[in-house]
Scaffold this active site. Structure first.
Site, PDB file in Angstrom:
ATOM      1  N   LYS A 113       0.827  -1.212   0.000  1.00 32.53           N
ATOM      2  CA  LYS A 113       0.000   0.000   0.000  1.00 32.53           C
ATOM      3  C   LYS A 113       0.859   1.259   0.000  1.00 32.53           C
ATOM      4  CE  LYS A 113      -4.466  -1.535   1.681  1.00 32.53           C
ATOM      5  NZ  LYS A 113      -5.504  -1.418   2.710  1.00 32.53           N
ATOM      6  N   LYS A 195      -4.125 -11.238  -6.372  1.00 31.61           N
ATOM      7  CA  LYS A 195      -5.458 -11.499  -5.811  1.00 31.61           C
ATOM      8  C   LYS A 195      -6.495 -10.533  -6.388  1.00 31.61           C
ATOM      9  CE  LYS A 195      -5.911  -8.493  -1.891  1.00 31.61           C
ATOM     10  NZ  LYS A 195      -6.525  -8.128  -0.678  1.00 31.61           N
ATOM     11  N   LYS A 198     -11.013  -5.336  -4.299  1.00 32.98           N
ATOM     12  CA  LYS A 198     -12.073  -4.367  -4.514  1.00 32.98           C
ATOM     13  C   LYS A 198     -11.523  -3.020  -4.937  1.00 32.98           C
ATOM     14  CE  LYS A 198     -13.453  -4.683   0.361  1.00 32.98           C
ATOM     15  NZ  LYS A 198     -12.347  -4.377   1.253  1.00 32.98           N
TER      16      LYS A 198
END
Ligand code: TYM
Length: 331
Positions: A113, A195, A198
């Site tokens: 992130k 993966k 969202k």
């Protein structure tokens, strides 16, 4: 005997994908009758990356409605919004004093992130696993049903529980991640070694629980596969393996059964079958979610009852923690 406690949460940070459903929520539903379950909407985690406030509020309610639409029963589990229970932040502070900067800066998600949000590497992003540990430990949870990507975070929660217990005496249940085979790592349809997420910028990479049948079929039709035409699971065939994995997870069949079913057929057949299977499961969930969202009073009641139950449990643990660390709590 008291039931064992289960804790988990999802961030209201975007449209939920079939990965969130298979890796987490579907398993929560299965556990609710056997365990005492707390399922939160992790809005405090969500603000570690920039959120539009009105959208965050709207998504919080949508997620609550989705929990119910997926089959969570408010009579059987506490459904609540994380920020409504102040003990989450309070326990985080205390745990921060036994969490090391080194271990937090090594977390995979923090590193990912930080790269993705290079303009906003805030303290909350780094402290994210400590807040998550506080979530879990406040409720004395034994099991934490999550997808494979959250394993490292549950391990930090374990480490912090053990460290605190060693220093201050038995206080926390040491939690275990519960990662069920099959749906634990659903991958992107466009980059099948990553993966499904969202927050992916490419809308074709993820199948959202809110997608209509046409979108679902189209996304699977466009899913990346490979140039041979053999339908089998293999490390060299991540795209096809992911489609078979999704098919099996929704159908409840084994890989071998799926491989047998598609023997001699082409990728087009597989893609259509997966798409239809997924659409058949998610479309009734969407209808139910819409119905629940229309009844804001009911939704507010569910979240209020959940928060009351959570508050009682959280207050009990925090008061124990404050006693152990030597905080004055009045006479
Ligand atoms: P979040 O919101 O990213 O994801 C929610 C749940 O969905 C699982 N998941 C997946 N499973 C399989 N395949 C995928 N592609 C996939 N993508 C996501 C995640 O593993 C997770 O179980 N930090 C957590 C939220 C949280 C939490 C907690 C979880 C906050 N506090 C306490 C457990 C306990 C998160 O960001 O999940």
């Amino acid at each position: 005997m008291d039931k064992k406690i289960v804790y988990s949460a999802v961030q209201p940070s975007g449209n939920l994908t079939i990965g969130n459903y298979l890796g987490a929520i579907r398993n929560w539903v299965k556990m609710q009758s056997e365990y005492e379950c707390f399922y939160a909407i992790a809005n405090m985690h969500a603000i570690t990356v920039k959120q539009e406030p009105a959208e965050l509020r709207r998504r919080t309610l949508e997620l609550a409605a989705l929990y119910l639409a997926c089959g969570l029963d408010p009579e059987n589990c506490a459904l609540y919004v994380q920020s409504q229970i102040p003990q989450h932040a309070e326990l985080t502070w205390t745990l921060n004093t036994i969490a090391y900067v080194g271990e937090l800066s090594r977390m995979t998600q923090f590193k990912d992130k930080s790269q993705k949000h290079a303009e906003n590497i805030n303290m909350g992003l780094m402290d994210y696993p400590v807040l998550m540990a506080a979530d879990i430990l406040l409720y004395q949870a034994q099991y934490v049903p999550v997808g494979a990507d959250q394993k490292q975070h549950v391990e930090i929660a374990r480490d912090l529980a053990i460290r605190f217990n060693n220093r201050f005496g038995e206080t926390f249940t040491v939690p275990e991640p519960l990662i069920l085979k099959g749906g634990a790592k659903i991958c992107s349809l466009q980059e099948p070694t990553k993966k499904m997420s969202k927050s992916d910028e490419n809308p074709n990479a993820s199948v959202y629980l809110t997608d209509g049948k046409d979108d679902v079929l189209r996304k699977f039709r466009r899913a990346v596969t490979d140039s041979d035409n053999e339908i089998r699971v293999s490390d060299e065939k991540p795209g096809v393996s992911n489609l078979i994995n999704i098919y099996c997870a929704f159908r409840g069949c084994t890989t071998e059964e799926a491989e047998r079913e598609f023997a001699g057929k082409g990728y087009g057949d597989l893609k259509l079958a997966v798409g239809e299977t997924v659409a058949d499961v998610i479309s009734p969930i969407q209808q139910e979610q819409k119905k629940i969202l229309a009844d804001k009073t009911y939704l507010a009641e569910v979240l209020k009852a959940g928060a009351e139950k959570a508050y009682k449990a959280a207050r009990r643990t925090l008061s124990k923690v404050y006693r152990k660390v030597g905080f004055y709590q009045g006479e």
